[in-house]
Motif scaffolding. Structure first.
Motif, PDB file in Angstrom:
ATOM      1  N   GLU A  97      48.307  69.900 -20.641  1.00  0.00           N
ATOM      2  CA  GLU A  97      47.934  69.194 -21.866  1.00  0.00           C
ATOM      3  C   GLU A  97      46.890  69.978 -22.655  1.00  0.00           C
ATOM      4  O   GLU A  97      46.976  70.100 -23.881  1.00  0.00           O
TER       5      GLU A  97
ATOM      6  N   ASN B 150      48.756  73.376 -23.978  1.00  0.00           N
ATOM      7  CA  ASN B 150      49.787  73.180 -25.005  1.00  0.00           C
ATOM      8  C   ASN B 150      49.218  72.658 -26.316  1.00  0.00           C
ATOM      9  O   ASN B 150      49.747  72.958 -27.397  1.00  0.00           O
ATOM     10  N   ASN B 151      48.152  71.867 -26.225  1.00  0.00           N
ATOM     11  CA  ASN B 151      47.570  71.278 -27.440  1.00  0.00           C
ATOM     12  C   ASN B 151      46.370  72.065 -27.971  1.00  0.00           C
ATOM     13  O   ASN B 151      45.721  71.634 -28.929  1.00  0.00           O
TER      14      ASN B 151
ATOM     15  N   LEU C  35      43.345  72.532 -26.943  1.00  0.00           N
ATOM     16  CA  LEU C  35      42.160  71.674 -27.021  1.00  0.00           C
ATOM     17  C   LEU C  35      40.925  72.423 -26.541  1.00  0.00           C
ATOM     18  O   LEU C  35      40.874  72.884 -25.401  1.00  0.00           O
TER      19      LEU C  35
ATOM     20  N   HIS D 153      41.992  62.917 -26.321  1.00  0.00           N
ATOM     21  CA  HIS D 153      43.402  63.172 -26.024  1.00  0.00           C
ATOM     22  C   HIS D 153      43.755  62.707 -24.609  1.00  0.00           C
ATOM     23  O   HIS D 153      44.788  62.047 -24.404  1.00  0.00           O
TER      24      HIS D 153
END
Length: 664
Positions: free
Chosen positions: A625, A628-629, A631, A640
């Motif tokens: 997560e 891929n994002n 962050l 998130h």
């Protein structure tokens, strides 16, 4: 009364499991019911015609004369079989004494000498010597010892443990005279083990008789046919697990017992002995066949009852055994099937103990019926592959526990209304108190959210997680994230004590080690019934981007850079509150520079939380997560993670609490 209700089911469950593990006579009788039913329902036609029984039947006795016959009759029988070209002849009878009908011996008793009179014993001896013959040996439990010094013909190779320690043992033996045994090609046992109901389901492939290990007549006949000298027995601490020749291998139970898979035996493979003597048999019926000589005559009483209810001549069991060995087609009952049975029993009993208490009574019947059907289907499916898994005892035991569970549920539901009302009042008071405590624990948002940011999403009214941060000067921040091993008011009070110590020690600018020591001792002195706290305590030097930290039994701390290279700082000390410790040195800290990195601390509610698709996030999912994002920002990371774990329309599995400290 409540305690009786609570523990009766568990006690009954344990009792039923212990009965199964003890393998009592009752369990064996129940098991045999299903075993015999399968042998009857799923019986197959035999397509193996390589074994022929030369039968000492009513017809043969009627034409040749009263049994036992004179030895020269058997010699002639052997000679005829050799003329037919048989591979081996196995005798299911003994020649344990001198022939009382021997013409030569009779004349000698009257001091008459004659060179023309037949010596029937000598004639049989010569026939055995010139043939592929396997004679029989039988284990004898009596104290009588005839001093027969015959030895096995097979070379037993024991690999691993000594196989003779595991096979069934007999002190004495009944066998043919030593002079016959000395010239025969093989000697095999025809012993059966006693069964309470006198049904022959299993036989020993090896026995220890008189200190020697002997193979079964069937296995010995196959060894002689193929000219093998040795048989390998592989065993370990659990017993015998493999019997092997160069052509066949058998997986018996730990005591070298195999369970016969009976098939519909072709009656055409029974040939009267008198027809062989008169050479009235079609050559193809005997050429290149294995022959067993035995009796089906009613007067000789050599009959056994088999699982499908039929009574067959004992000699036929050796034919079934040979077919089972050649086709590796035994019914398998071993330690593994026993383990499966025990696992199924425990799972079924646990389900029966739990499920009826979780669903409506009308659905309980459906559940139990489905369980019974499933067990039968599983057992019958396994039987198609020759594995016998007994489920009848499991079903009977589950039925008893199921009825008991329903009975106590009926009693309990009469008290539910009053009990629920009392519980709701208590729970409401606890939630109100714990909720107030909880609100005081969490700090306001930090002034610089880009530097440090945290969030807690409780799974229920009250969270068991906690975080805090305190800026003691412009360059240093103390922070912590913790998880109490418990819920409710007690957990809230314990966390409040720990939070108070953290805040007071941080404001006094005590070291991380000292703070950990004081919190530990406070928790140890005030915990309830062994409660403890897992925590990360740290101090951030903003200018140096350096963190001094200590991980006390908590989840590994995640550290990652802008390229999403991850590393984890694992726990080095036990949780807080396990025991009081007075030495600061016990709480050794570590340091890490987080320049251009993020440090993320979280509770197990994050990694074990469920995503929208019902799968756990896990550490790998969290990394995915973040990567891929893309962050990096502290608030984006925390928000998130919280969103993806709370998006699912279902209660949270656990509190979701996380904190990010940024070094960017």
């Amino acid at each position: 009364m409540n305690n009786v209700k609570k523990y009766t089911g568990i006690v009954l469950l344990i009792f039923l499991v212990l009965i199964k593990i003890q393998d009592s006579n009752f369990v064996m009788k129940v098991e045999n019911i299903l075993y015999d039913a399968y042998q009857t329902i799923f019986i197959e036609k035999s397509d193996y015609n390589e074994v022929v029984i030369v039968d000492i039947d009513e017809k043969s006795i009627g034409e040749i004369g009263q049994f036992p016959w004179r030895r020269d009759v058997f010699a002639d029988l052997l000679n005829r079989l050799n003329q037919y070209g048989v591979l081996v002849v196995a005798f299911d009878i003994f020649f344990s004494e001198e022939d009382k009908q021997n013409p030569k011996k009779i004349l000698e008793e009257f001091n008459i000498e004659s060179d023309t009179v037949i010596d029937s014993d000598q004639k049989l001896l010569e026939s055995i010597q010139s043939s592929n013959v396997v004679l029989a040996v039988l284990g004898d439990v009596s104290d009588y010892n005839k001093e027969n010094l015959s030895k096995p013909k097979t070379n037993i190779i024991s690999r691993g443990m000594d196989a003779s320690d595991y096979v069934y043992s007999f002190k004495n033996k009944i066998t043919s005279l030593k002079k016959f045994n000395d010239v025969t090609s093989g000697i095999g046992t025809i012993s059966y083990l006693d069964s309470p109901d006198a049904v022959l389901r299993s036989v020993p492939i090896f026995l220890k008789i008189g200190g020697d290990v002997w193979p079964a007549l069937s296995l010995e006949a196959l060894r002689v046919v193929h000219g093998h000298k040795s048989i390998l027995i592989n065993s370990d601490e659990t017993g015998i697990n493999l019997i092997k020749t160069r052509k066949y291998q058998i997986e018996p139970d730990p005591n070298a017992i195999v369970h016969i898979k009976y098939k519909e035996f072709n009656k055409e493979n029974y040939i009267p002995a008198v027809d062989v003597l008169n050479m009235e048999v079609e050559a193809e019926k005997l050429r290149n066949k294995m022959v067993i000589i035995g009796s089906s005559a009613a007067g000789l009483f050599d009959f056994v009852k088999i699982p499908n209810g039929n009574v067959i001549p004992g000699v036929q069991t050796h034919a079934h055994l040979i077919e089972n060995i050649v086709n590796n087609d035994f019914i398998i009952k071993n330690i593994y099937t026993t383990i499966v049975e025990n696992i199924l029993l425990i799972i079924s009993l646990v389900l029966v103990l739990i499920i009826p208490n979780k669903i409506l009574p009308k659905f309980s019947i459906v559940f139990f019926t489905g369980l019974v059907v499933f067990l039968f289907i599983l057992s019958m499916s396994a039987y198609q592959y020759n594995y016998f898994v007994d489920v009848l005892y499991i079903i009977l035991s589950s039925s008893l526990l199921f009825l008991t569970t329903l009975y106590f549920r009926y009693l309990r539901e009469n008290e539910i209304a009053i009990e629920n009302e009392k519980k709701q009042i208590v729970l409401k008071q606890e939630r109100e108190i714990a909720g107030e405590v909880q609100k005081k624990l969490f700090p306001a948002e930090f002034s610089n959210k880009e530097l440090i940011y945290a969030k807690n999403v409780p799974a229920k009214d009250v969270s068991g997680d906690y975080y805090d941060y305190i800026s003691i000067n412009k360059n240093e921040i103390y922070f912590t994230l913790a998880d109490v091993s418990g819920k409710g008011v007690k957990a809230g009070i314990l966390m409040a004590n720990a939070a108070a110590v953290f805040r007071s020690m941080a404001k006094l600018e005590k070291s991380v080690s000292t703070i950990a020591k004081f919190i530990n001792n406070q928790v140890a002195d005030n915990s309830y019934q062994g409660m403890f706290i897992t925590a990360v305590i740290g101090k951030l030097n903003i200018a140096e981007k350096e963190i001094e930290y200590i991980n006390l039994g908590h989840e590994p701390i995640m550290v990652f850079d802008k390229n999403y290279e991850f590393e984890y700082l694992k726990s080095t000390l036990p949780p807080l509150g396990i025991m009081s410790i007075e030495d600061d040195g016990f709480f050794q800290t570590n340091k890490i520079n987080i320049k251009d990195k993020n440090l993320m601390i979280y509770t197990d509610g994050v990694t074990e939380g469920y995503l929208e698709n019902g799968e756990e996030l896990q550490v790998a999912g969290l990394e995915k997560e973040l990567t891929n994002n893309k962050l990096i920002n502290t608030t984006e990371i925390i928000e998130h993670v919280s969103n993806i774990l709370t998006k699912r329309n279902a209660p949270l599995r656990d509190d979701v609490t996380s904190m990010v400290v940024s070094g960017h």
